[in-house]
Design an enzyme around this catalytic site. Structure first.
Site, PDB file in Angstrom:
ATOM      1  N   CYS A   2       0.815  -1.209   0.000  1.00  9.94           N
ATOM      2  CA  CYS A   2       0.000   0.000   0.000  1.00  9.94           C
ATOM      3  C   CYS A   2       0.854   1.267   0.000  1.00  9.94           C
ATOM      4  CB  CYS A   2      -0.860   0.055   1.255  1.00  9.94           C
ATOM      5  SG  CYS A   2      -1.876  -1.387   1.480  1.00  9.94           S
ATOM      6  N   ARG A  27       5.223   0.183  -6.361  1.00 11.01           N
ATOM      7  CA  ARG A  27       5.203  -0.641  -5.156  1.00 11.01           C
ATOM      8  C   ARG A  27       4.260  -1.831  -5.304  1.00 11.01           C
ATOM      9  NH1 ARG A  27       6.463   2.711  -0.333  1.00 11.01           N
ATOM     10  NH2 ARG A  27       4.909   1.549   0.823  1.00 11.01           N
ATOM     11  N   TRP A  71      -2.849  -2.787  -1.472  1.00  7.16           N
ATOM     12  CA  TRP A  71      -2.384  -4.137  -1.770  1.00  7.16           C
ATOM     13  C   TRP A  71      -3.068  -5.024  -0.732  1.00  7.16           C
ATOM     14  CZ3 TRP A  71       0.869  -7.858   0.649  1.00  7.16           C
ATOM     15  CH2 TRP A  71       1.421  -8.822  -0.208  1.00  7.16           C
ATOM     16  N   ASN A  97      -1.774   2.519   5.933  1.00  7.36           N
ATOM     17  CA  ASN A  97      -0.874   1.406   5.577  1.00  7.36           C
ATOM     18  C   ASN A  97      -0.556   0.651   6.850  1.00  7.36           C
ATOM     19  OD1 ASN A  97      -0.565   2.252   3.010  1.00  7.36           O
ATOM     20  ND2 ASN A  97       1.604   2.786   3.180  1.00  7.36           N
ATOM     21  N   GLY A  98      -0.384  -0.653   6.737  1.00 11.25           N
ATOM     22  CA  GLY A  98      -0.018  -1.436   7.913  1.00 11.25           C
ATOM     23  C   GLY A  98      -1.141  -2.396   8.265  1.00 11.25           C
ATOM     24  N   GLU A 466      18.390 -17.351  -6.684  1.00 13.03           N
ATOM     25  CA  GLU A 466      17.970 -16.028  -7.134  1.00 13.03           C
ATOM     26  C   GLU A 466      17.472 -16.078  -8.581  1.00 13.03           C
ATOM     27  OE1 GLU A 466      17.134 -13.422  -5.857  1.00 13.03           O
ATOM     28  OE2 GLU A 466      17.304 -11.881  -7.389  1.00 13.03           O
ATOM     29  N   LYS A 470      13.763 -14.949  -9.724  1.00 13.66           N
ATOM     30  CA  LYS A 470      13.508 -13.940 -10.766  1.00 13.66           C
ATOM     31  C   LYS A 470      12.577 -14.510 -11.827  1.00 13.66           C
ATOM     32  CE  LYS A 470      14.431 -11.000  -9.235  1.00 13.66           C
ATOM     33  NZ  LYS A 470      15.111 -10.696  -8.029  1.00 13.66           N
ATOM     34  N   GLU A 473       8.930 -15.007 -10.434  1.00 12.05           N
ATOM     35  CA  GLU A 473       8.144 -13.829 -10.059  1.00 12.05           C
ATOM     36  C   GLU A 473       7.742 -12.972 -11.256  1.00 12.05           C
ATOM     37  OE1 GLU A 473      10.007 -11.200  -7.219  1.00 12.05           O
ATOM     38  OE2 GLU A 473      11.936 -11.340  -8.212  1.00 12.05           O
ATOM     39  N   HIS A 489      18.403 -36.675  -4.657  1.00 12.94           N
ATOM     40  CA  HIS A 489      17.739 -37.015  -3.392  1.00 12.94           C
ATOM     41  C   HIS A 489      16.244 -36.701  -3.448  1.00 12.94           C
ATOM     42  CE1 HIS A 489      21.564 -37.979  -1.616  1.00 12.94           C
ATOM     43  NE2 HIS A 489      22.053 -36.815  -2.035  1.00 12.94           N
ATOM     44  N   LYS A 588       6.709  -3.918  -3.986  1.00 22.26           N
ATOM     45  CA  LYS A 588       8.126  -3.561  -3.902  1.00 22.26           C
ATOM     46  C   LYS A 588       8.617  -3.544  -2.472  1.00 22.26           C
ATOM     47  CE  LYS A 588      12.048  -2.309  -5.558  1.00 22.26           C
ATOM     48  NZ  LYS A 588      12.806  -3.430  -6.142  1.00 22.26           N
TER      49      LYS A 588
HETATM   50  C1  F6R Z   1      12.375 -10.165  -5.292  1.00 27.36           C
HETATM   51  C2  F6R Z   1      12.349  -9.117  -4.294  1.00 27.36           C
HETATM   52  C3  F6R Z   1      11.970  -9.470  -2.917  1.00 27.36           C
HETATM   53  C4  F6R Z   1      12.734  -8.615  -1.899  1.00 27.36           C
HETATM   54  C5  F6R Z   1      12.215  -8.890  -0.486  1.00 27.36           C
HETATM   55  C6  F6R Z   1      13.017  -8.128   0.555  1.00 27.36           C
HETATM   56  O1  F6R Z   1      12.785  -9.698  -6.543  1.00 27.36           O
HETATM   57  O2  F6R Z   1      12.612  -7.979  -4.593  1.00 27.36           O
HETATM   58  O3  F6R Z   1      12.162 -10.819  -2.659  1.00 27.36           O
HETATM   59  O4  F6R Z   1      14.090  -8.921  -1.987  1.00 27.36           O
HETATM   60  O5  F6R Z   1      10.884  -8.508  -0.402  1.00 27.36           O
HETATM   61  O6  F6R Z   1      12.970  -6.762   0.316  1.00 27.36           O
HETATM   62  P1  F6R Z   1      14.012  -5.764   0.945  1.00 27.36           P
HETATM   63  O7  F6R Z   1      15.346  -6.059   0.354  1.00 27.36           O
HETATM   64  O8  F6R Z   1      13.502  -4.407   0.583  1.00 27.36           O
HETATM   65  O9  F6R Z   1      14.009  -6.016   2.425  1.00 27.36           O
END
Ligand code: F6R
Length: 593
Positions: A2, A27, A71, A97-98, A466, A470, A473, A489, A588
């Site tokens: 949010c 975000r 969100w 927010n929250g 990672e 990527k 997502e 395994h 984000k």
């Molecule tokens: C994936 C991604 C998330 C963030 C995670 C932590 O591409 O961006 O997995 O890495 O939400 O976010 P931060 O680094 O802001 O604590």
């Protein structure tokens, strides 16, 4: 996650609120809304994008307003669940927010008192609660209401007959933008940058009364002064700059990001690293993070153990928060791009309560992590808009190399050799970007499959994790990552000719074992794409496709390989027509636990 915005001043609030909300779109959100104070409070909200909301809006005149991108957490995305929420009289509107932890209890009580709720959200209790205490003094009513609330919030309150906005913060970010004869409020700096570069970050427990020419902040001790900060980057820094997507732009910025992060801490002439940190006595290190930042932490463990010979553990912050961890003289390092991830903030607080010294590695100046942790180490990635972390991940890796080198226990020549190699990384990454077209064809190839595996060994195993994250997502292809030795395994059961495997065959001491694993995979007829050193002459015999990467010292291969996997995911997602910068269901900055 949010986003909230507010405006008070001499201009029409509506276009400013809409523009600020657009700046928060990165975000991630599912619905949005605004409330403008004209003769009465006009609320407009709906599911979907700000653009759609704007098309449906009448031209409301009014110099005060609030807005929100939602969100969904409590209640599905819908018009009634979208913010702003209003009280029964229609005279108090709130964006929040929250998460209000005790909302059900408050809602039951307010319902018994005659309040009628229109949404399934926790946030809607706020206008009703404020209404229940309102006797003409908005500030008093908000303060009294907050006494009853348990949970996290950043909120803005707008009320009919009041030429002020009330704001409050607890465990959820909130910034006030300072203007001339006008003021702004938002959950994040990009929402304000079209209007001002002067900002005040609120602290947990702060309540503020904002008028067009005054910002008064209070905490439990009374009125408080908070520093005004000047933001060193502009909205231009956060624009797409001719790329199709922010993610691609951010991938291409990585050589610059590496140079900037190194430049901040590595002497240009001497092989000296100075992180500007006060020295800390510790026996071991605990790295805490979530998502991509957690993967950076996993690489960090290899680095710190190899270069600094320090015992290191890495934990997912949300798990640490519920663990019975035993910490001694442990240096706890939280890695977070945004500095606002609720799970990570909770974890740093827990570590502090356990008496540990804490460090935050973050990209965001003034973020909550910087205020909670004892010390901060800024990466220099600049604003990252694409929801999928790319350049911030690479900058986190660079920070961890610098941290390891600052604690190095090795002979001077080896240390200087590593520093020399580190300085070459921007050019090596540029070589990969120059070969983007070659990588894009494998991305398109992957886009035709529903499942994919990523395998690697040693320091590149987190890179495989990672790469899989990527891909899943942004392209929605189901992707799993395993240490190559683990496949037999269990996961072997899933290997078929329809399951491509991306194998990182780094030229280090894991290479022979990787080749054995690749042969095992080929025996199950899965197509294999290998990432291999440009000097590797053998690999072609064992795999279907090879993506060549520039030679680097093995310890730096995670940087090189990660950039290739970012491009693979990007082109797979592009081919599938996915919403690359704003993947479904993701945000984000994850400010809820
Ligand atoms: C994936 C991604 C998330 C963030 C995670 C932590 O591409 O961006 O997995 O890495 O939400 O976010 P931060 O680094 O802001 O604590």
């Amino acid at each position: 996650m949010c986003g909230i915005v507010g405006y008070i001043g001499g201009r029409d609030a509506q276009p400013i609120l809409l523009q600020s909300l657009r700046r928060l779109e990165y975000r991630g959100y599912d619905s949005c809304g605004i409330a403008v104070l004209a003769s009465t409070i006009k609320v407009h909200k709906d599911v979907g994008r700000v653009e759609q909301l704007e098309k449906a809006l009448p031209k409301n005149k009014g110099k005060l307003g609030i807005g929100h991108t939602r969100w969904a957490t409590h209640g599905k995305p819908s018009k009634s669940n979208a913010h702003p929420h209003i009280d029964c009289s229609g005279k108090i509107a709130v964006v929040h927010n929250g998460v209000i932890d005790n909302f059900q209890q408050l809602r039951d009580k307010l319902t018994q008192e005659g309040h009628r709720f229109r949404s399934d959200t926790d946030s809607e209790v706020m206008p009703h609660l404020i209404e229940s205490y309102y006797q003409g003094d908005l500030e008093q009513a908000v303060r009294r209401a907050l006494v009853d609330v348990h949970g996290s919030y950043s909120l803005i309150v707008l009320a009919a007959n009041h030429k002020e906005l009330l704001v409050a913060r607890n465990e959820s970010p909130l910034v006030v933008g300072v203007g001339d004869g006008e003021n702004f409020v938002a959950s994040d700096v990009p929402a304000l940058l079209d209007y001002t570069d002067r900002v005040i970050y609120l602290e947990d427990g702060d309540v503020g009364v904002i008028t067009d020419d005054e910002i008064r902040l209070f905490n439990q001790a009374g009125e408080v002064r908070r520093e005004t900060n000047v933001i060193p980057w502009t909205m231009e820094d956060a624009q797409k700059g001719g790329y199709d997507h922010f993610m691609l732009k951010e991938i291409h910025e990585q050589p610059r990001v590496i140079r900037d992060t190194l430049g901040g801490y590595l002497s240009a002439i001497e092989p000296e690293v100075d992180l500007g940190l006060e020295s800390t006595e510790f026996e071991d290190i605990l790295l805490l993070a979530c998502g991509t930042s957690y993967h950076a932490g996993l690489v960090g463990r290899y680095l710190l153990e190899k270069v600094a010979r320090i015992p290191v553990r890495v934990e997912i912050a949300s798990e640490f928060n519920h663990s019975n961890a035993v910490l001694g003289e442990t240096w706890v390092i939280g890695i977070t791009q945004s500095g606002e991830t609720a799970d990570l903030l909770g974890a740093i607080k827990k570590a502090k309560q356990m008496g540990c010294k804490t460090l935050a590695i973050t990209n965001c100046v003034g973020s909550s992590a910087t205020r909670i942790a004892d010390q901060t180490f800024y990466i220099r990635a600049q604003p990252e808009i694409g929801v999928a972390a790319t350049k911030s991940f690479i900058a986190q890796l660079i920070a961890l190399y610098l941290l390891a080198l600052s604690q190095a226990k090795m002979d001077i020549r080896s240390r200087e050799g590593l520093i020399r190699e580190l300085r070459l990384l921007p050019d090596k990454v540029q070589l990969i970007l120059d070969g983007e077209d070659g990588i894009s064809k494998y991305g398109k190839y992957l886009s035709t499959y529903d499942n994919a595996f990523f395998v690697a060994r040693g320091i590149n195993f987190p890179v495989a994790l990672e790469g899989a994250l990527k891909l899943k997502e942004i392209s929605y292809i189901h992707a799993e990552a395993y240490p190559a030795g683990e496949l037999k395994h269990g996961p072997f059961a899933l290997l078929t000719p329809d399951t491509p495997v991306i194998a990182i065959a780094a030229g280090d001491d894991t290479y022979e074992a990787m080749l054995t694993n690749i042969k095992e995979i080929k025996a199950r007829e899965s197509p294999v794409i290998a990432l291999a050193d440009e000097a590797d002459e053998d690999i072609d015999k064992f795999v279907d496709y090879v993506i060549r990467v520039p030679s680097v010292a093995p310890i730096f291969s995670p940087v090189i390989n990660s950039v290739v996997l970012q491009l693979l995911a990007y082109y797979a997602a592009k081919e599938r027509g996915c919403s690359i910068d704003m993947p479904r269901n993701l945000a984000k900055s994850v400010t809820v636990k």
